[in-house]
Motif scaffolding. Structure first.
Motif, PDB file in Angstrom:
ATOM      1  N   LEU B  35       0.823  -1.214   0.000  1.00  0.00           N
ATOM      2  CA  LEU B  35       0.000   0.000   0.000  1.00  0.00           C
ATOM      3  C   LEU B  35       0.857   1.263   0.000  1.00  0.00           C
ATOM      4  O   LEU B  35       0.568   2.220  -0.712  1.00  0.00           O
ATOM      5  N   ASP B  36       1.929   1.248   0.794  1.00  0.00           N
ATOM      6  CA  ASP B  36       2.821   2.410   0.826  1.00  0.00           C
ATOM      7  C   ASP B  36       3.364   2.702  -0.570  1.00  0.00           C
ATOM      8  O   ASP B  36       3.460   3.841  -0.999  1.00  0.00           O
ATOM      9  N   TRP B  37       3.684   1.650  -1.259  1.00  0.00           N
ATOM     10  CA  TRP B  37       4.257   1.797  -2.594  1.00  0.00           C
ATOM     11  C   TRP B  37       3.225   2.392  -3.563  1.00  0.00           C
ATOM     12  O   TRP B  37       3.487   3.329  -4.300  1.00  0.00           O
ATOM     13  N   VAL B  38       2.020   1.806  -3.502  1.00  0.00           N
ATOM     14  CA  VAL B  38       0.952   2.267  -4.390  1.00  0.00           C
ATOM     15  C   VAL B  38       0.554   3.712  -4.062  1.00  0.00           C
ATOM     16  O   VAL B  38       0.189   4.492  -4.934  1.00  0.00           O
ATOM     17  N   GLU B  39       0.681   4.029  -2.786  1.00  0.00           N
ATOM     18  CA  GLU B  39       0.375   5.357  -2.272  1.00  0.00           C
ATOM     19  C   GLU B  39       1.021   6.471  -3.107  1.00  0.00           C
ATOM     20  O   GLU B  39       0.485   7.565  -3.229  1.00  0.00           O
ATOM     21  N   GLN B  40       2.174   6.184  -3.687  1.00  0.00           N
ATOM     22  CA  GLN B  40       2.888   7.179  -4.490  1.00  0.00           C
ATOM     23  C   GLN B  40       2.015   7.756  -5.605  1.00  0.00           C
ATOM     24  O   GLN B  40       2.218   8.877  -6.048  1.00  0.00           O
ATOM     25  N   LEU B  41       1.046   6.914  -6.077  1.00  0.00           N
ATOM     26  CA  LEU B  41       0.180   7.365  -7.168  1.00  0.00           C
ATOM     27  C   LEU B  41      -0.630   8.596  -6.771  1.00  0.00           C
ATOM     28  O   LEU B  41      -1.056   9.373  -7.615  1.00  0.00           O
ATOM     29  N   ASN B  42      -0.827   8.771  -5.461  1.00  0.00           N
ATOM     30  CA  ASN B  42      -1.605   9.914  -4.980  1.00  0.00           C
ATOM     31  C   ASN B  42      -0.944  11.247  -5.302  1.00  0.00           C
ATOM     32  O   ASN B  42      -1.565  12.291  -5.195  1.00  0.00           O
ATOM     33  N   GLU B  43       0.328  11.198  -5.686  1.00  0.00           N
ATOM     34  CA  GLU B  43       1.010  12.436  -6.040  1.00  0.00           C
ATOM     35  C   GLU B  43       0.453  13.032  -7.324  1.00  0.00           C
ATOM     36  O   GLU B  43       0.593  14.218  -7.597  1.00  0.00           O
ATOM     37  N   VAL B  44      -0.171  12.168  -8.138  1.00  0.00           N
ATOM     38  CA  VAL B  44      -0.734  12.650  -9.410  1.00  0.00           C
ATOM     39  C   VAL B  44      -2.146  13.181  -9.161  1.00  0.00           C
ATOM     40  O   VAL B  44      -2.921  12.564  -8.433  1.00  0.00           O
ATOM     41  N   ASN B  45      -2.438  14.311  -9.742  1.00  0.00           N
ATOM     42  CA  ASN B  45      -3.779  14.869  -9.598  1.00  0.00           C
ATOM     43  C   ASN B  45      -4.750  14.165 -10.562  1.00  0.00           C
ATOM     44  O   ASN B  45      -4.615  14.270 -11.774  1.00  0.00           O
ATOM     45  N   THR B  46      -5.690  13.417 -10.017  1.00  0.00           N
ATOM     46  CA  THR B  46      -6.638  12.674 -10.870  1.00  0.00           C
ATOM     47  C   THR B  46      -8.042  13.246 -10.748  1.00  0.00           C
ATOM     48  O   THR B  46      -9.024  12.588 -11.075  1.00  0.00           O
ATOM     49  N   HIS B  47      -8.122  14.474 -10.297  1.00  0.00           N
ATOM     50  CA  HIS B  47      -9.432  15.105 -10.154  1.00  0.00           C
ATOM     51  C   HIS B  47     -10.147  15.123 -11.509  1.00  0.00           C
ATOM     52  O   HIS B  47      -9.563  15.502 -12.522  1.00  0.00           O
ATOM     53  N   ASN B  48     -11.396  14.720 -11.531  1.00  0.00           N
ATOM     54  CA  ASN B  48     -12.179  14.683 -12.783  1.00  0.00           C
ATOM     55  C   ASN B  48     -11.706  13.671 -13.822  1.00  0.00           C
ATOM     56  O   ASN B  48     -12.069  13.769 -14.984  1.00  0.00           O
ATOM     57  N   VAL B  49     -10.892  12.707 -13.423  1.00  0.00           N
ATOM     58  CA  VAL B  49     -10.481  11.663 -14.373  1.00  0.00           C
ATOM     59  C   VAL B  49     -11.195  10.369 -14.001  1.00  0.00           C
ATOM     60  O   VAL B  49     -11.159   9.941 -12.850  1.00  0.00           O
ATOM     61  N   GLU B  50     -11.895   9.781 -14.972  1.00  0.00           N
ATOM     62  CA  GLU B  50     -12.590   8.509 -14.725  1.00  0.00           C
ATOM     63  C   GLU B  50     -11.568   7.401 -14.518  1.00  0.00           C
ATOM     64  O   GLU B  50     -10.536   7.371 -15.209  1.00  0.00           O
ATOM     65  N   PRO B  51     -11.819   6.485 -13.580  1.00  0.00           N
ATOM     66  CA  PRO B  51     -10.884   5.369 -13.401  1.00  0.00           C
ATOM     67  C   PRO B  51     -10.773   4.541 -14.681  1.00  0.00           C
ATOM     68  O   PRO B  51     -11.762   4.349 -15.390  1.00  0.00           O
ATOM     69  N   LEU B  52      -9.580   4.085 -14.990  1.00  0.00           N
ATOM     70  CA  LEU B  52      -9.375   3.270 -16.180  1.00  0.00           C
ATOM     71  C   LEU B  52      -9.370   1.811 -15.752  1.00  0.00           C
ATOM     72  O   LEU B  52      -8.560   1.408 -14.923  1.00  0.00           O
ATOM     73  N   SER B  53     -10.297   1.049 -16.277  1.00  0.00           N
ATOM     74  CA  SER B  53     -10.334  -0.336 -15.826  1.00  0.00           C
ATOM     75  C   SER B  53      -9.777  -1.280 -16.884  1.00  0.00           C
ATOM     76  O   SER B  53      -9.594  -2.452 -16.649  1.00  0.00           O
TER      77      SER B  53
END
Lengths: 475, 95
Positions: B35-53
């Motif tokens: 989780l700590d590792w994945v947490e790094q993704l939070n640095e990117v601003n994904t406001h208003n971006v639909e999740p890509l599945s």
């Protein structure tokens, strides 16, 4: 009382939603289960295009938005009749969005029930719990059959309205031929959410009654549950949110499982399935191929035949009945002006005969054309209403035409007034004493004389003429 | 987000996996480091971006509505630990 319904309707299709297994009801256990349905490792789902079209068609029938982009998600839970360990469903992006269904109330008004959504999902297998004290038996034939879950807003405020709503949904789907509507076989079933509140208060805590498969049980369950909740509140208690089962034997609801561990379905997009995309042409195409919907038919009956809204809606609930009515009217132009009589003859006389022999209208021994002919004989005064009923019974058993039976049995109505007069004179002279009583004020005897004349003419005297002449003679 | 003992027990229960206390300690550590590792993704601003599945650009393959008689009832029941007259038999599911 505030009620919302989740209707589960099995899609009418040859094969399942994600596999080519047959959907036929009542086959021997586990005989219609492919490796996909049994969730064997490595099997991949491939969507049935026809099921998608059926869902779009149903959405149009519910006057709902069709979503051109929708996604399949996995709803995870463990149960013996769910071999995958998850149900493929649609969560965030359903194929059909907001819509509405109009129901016709007894007082002549209509009410719109809003639809939240319709989504596609897989049905689960079937578990038999009561065959063995320590085992549950599982049949996976139903596993993977396509379902449409239709969710309503809590716009329903009585058991009566809930009944009308589900009848209407059933009717729409049957007109569209997207669901066979057979509630006994479970093709259409509902989960019902019930809560109670004082007028204008905020919504109360709701309880969900699972898996009801008849309109009668839906109504009973709602009434029982609302009373149960009101009693708890009036006694100063609080309603616990709960999932309930309805016991059809006792007419009571009981908790299904404790919610101490609330369901955690961990929905996520199914990695085996790409998003479902539909283009405008396809939607247009499906729309253009939809024949008449129940509401349109109700409008037509009111406009063309002058039926009341209530009569029209009763007539159109079952497509087969409404189709039969249309055929009768079509069989003879003269019947267009007698639509109300046709409607009455179907819903009373014909229905009681069909019911007695446990027949469906689609297999009626009396064809629409033959019933039309009988009603023409009635409306042109060739036979009386009473005789017409007897003729219909005879038609039902002998399958002969009305004209043939009337000719052969000599049942034509007596409309010659001099002929009727002769018989009246005969009856009166035979009953001189009663005539005197009549004249001295016992006017109730009029019906006795009518009865005697009818008996003499074997019911063939035109009742209107008979009454007129008799009245003249006696006064 | 941090994984604690309650969370790990809940995940284990939902997955029907039995965990010994010693094992849960290990899993808590492992999962937290993931989780700590994945947490790094939070640095990117994904406001208003639909999740890509899904990253595939192909469209959902569809099949025609033709039913095929799989006739595989025997095969389907082959792995069943217990069965009776064509049914799977499982321990009673009490409701």
């Amino acid at each position: 009382m505030v009620v919302g319904l989740e209707v589960h309707a099995q899609i009418k299709s040859n094969s399942k939603l994600f596999s080519s297994s047959s959907t036929t009801f009542g086959s021997s256990p586990n005989s219609q289960v492919s490796l996909v349905d049994a969730a064997m490792p490595g099997m991949l789902p491939v969507i049935n295009e026809f099921c998608v079209k059926q869902a779009i068609k149903s959405g149009i029938g519910l006057r709902a938005e069709i979503n051109k982009y929708s996604v399949f998600d996995r709803k995870n839970y463990f149960y013996a009749d769910l071999p995958q360990g998850y149900q493929i469903s649609q969560f965030k992006y359903p194929i059909v969005g907001k819509g509405k269904v109009s129901i016709d109330l007894k007082d002549g008004t209509s009410k719109n029930i809003r639809i939240v959504r319709l989504h596609l999902e897989q049905d689960a297998g079937k578990s038999l719990h009561d065959q063995n004290p320590s085992k549950t038996y599982v049949d996976l034939n139903r596993s993977g059959v396509a379902l449409m879950e239709i969710v309503s807003e809590p716009d329903i405020s009585s058991a009566e309205e809930a009944g009308l709503y589900i009848s209407k949904i059933r009717s729409i789907l049957m007109y569209l031929d997207t669901c066979d509507g057979n509630m006994q076989e479970g093709s259409l079933r509902a989960d019902v959410n019930v809560s109670v509140r004082k007028p204008n208060d905020k919504l109360g805590t709701r309880c969900e009654i699972k898996n009801l498969n008849s309109i009668k049980f839906i109504k009973q369950a709602i009434d029982y549950e609302a009373k149960r909740q009101i009693k708890i509140i009036e006694d100063g208690g609080e309603i616990n949110q709960n999932t309930l089962l309805f016991d059809t034997q006792t007419g009571k609801t009981k908790p299904m499982r404790s919610k101490e561990e609330a369901h955690d379905y961990r929905y996520f997009p199914d990695p085996d399935l790409l998003p479902l995309e539909i283009d405008d042409d396809e939607i247009k195409n499906i729309k253009n191929n939809i024949l008449e919907l129940p509401d349109e038919r109700i409008e037509r009956y009111i406009a063309e035949f002058g039926l009341s809204k209530y009569d029209a809606s009763v007539l159109t609930i079952e497509r087969s009945v409404s189709d039969y009515f249309d055929e009768v009217i079509k069989s003879n132009k003269a019947l267009q002006g007698h639509a109300k009589i046709v409607s009455n003859w179907i819903s009373t006389e014909l229905f009681s005969l069909l019911k007695k022999d446990n027949l469906d209208i689609s297999t009626s021994p009396v064809s629409p054309k033959d019933l039309g002919e009988l009603i023409i004989l009635l409306t042109t005064n060739v036979i009386s209403g009473k005789i017409a009923k007897e003729v219909l019974t005879e038609m039902f058993s002998s399958k002969k035409s009305a004209k043939y039976i009337v000719e052969k049995e000599g049942l034509k109505q007596m409309t010659d007034s001099s002929e009727i007069e002769t018989i009246i004179e005969k009856i009166l002279s035979e009953n001189q004493k009663m005539v005197n009583e009549y004249k001295s004020g016992k006017t109730k005897l009029l019906s006795y004389f009518v009865g005697q004349v009818m008996k003499e003419t074997k019911g063939k005297a035109n009742p209107k003429l008979l009454n007129e002449i008799l009245f003249k003679k006696l006064n | 987000m941090k994984i604690d003992k309650d969370t790990i027990n809940k995940i284990a229960r939902l997955s029907r996996i039995k965990l010994e206390d010693k094992e849960s300690e290990d899993y808590i550590k492992d999962l937290n480091s993931i989780l700590d590792w994945v947490e790094q993704l939070n640095e990117v601003n994904t406001h208003n971006v639909e999740p890509l599945s899904n990253i595939s650009s192909s469209v959902l393959p569809k099949r025609n509505d033709i039913s095929k008689d799989s006739n595989s009832s025997e095969e389907i029941l082959k792995n069943a630990p217990d069965k009776l007259e064509g049914f799977f038999a499982v321990p009673k599911v009490v409701e």
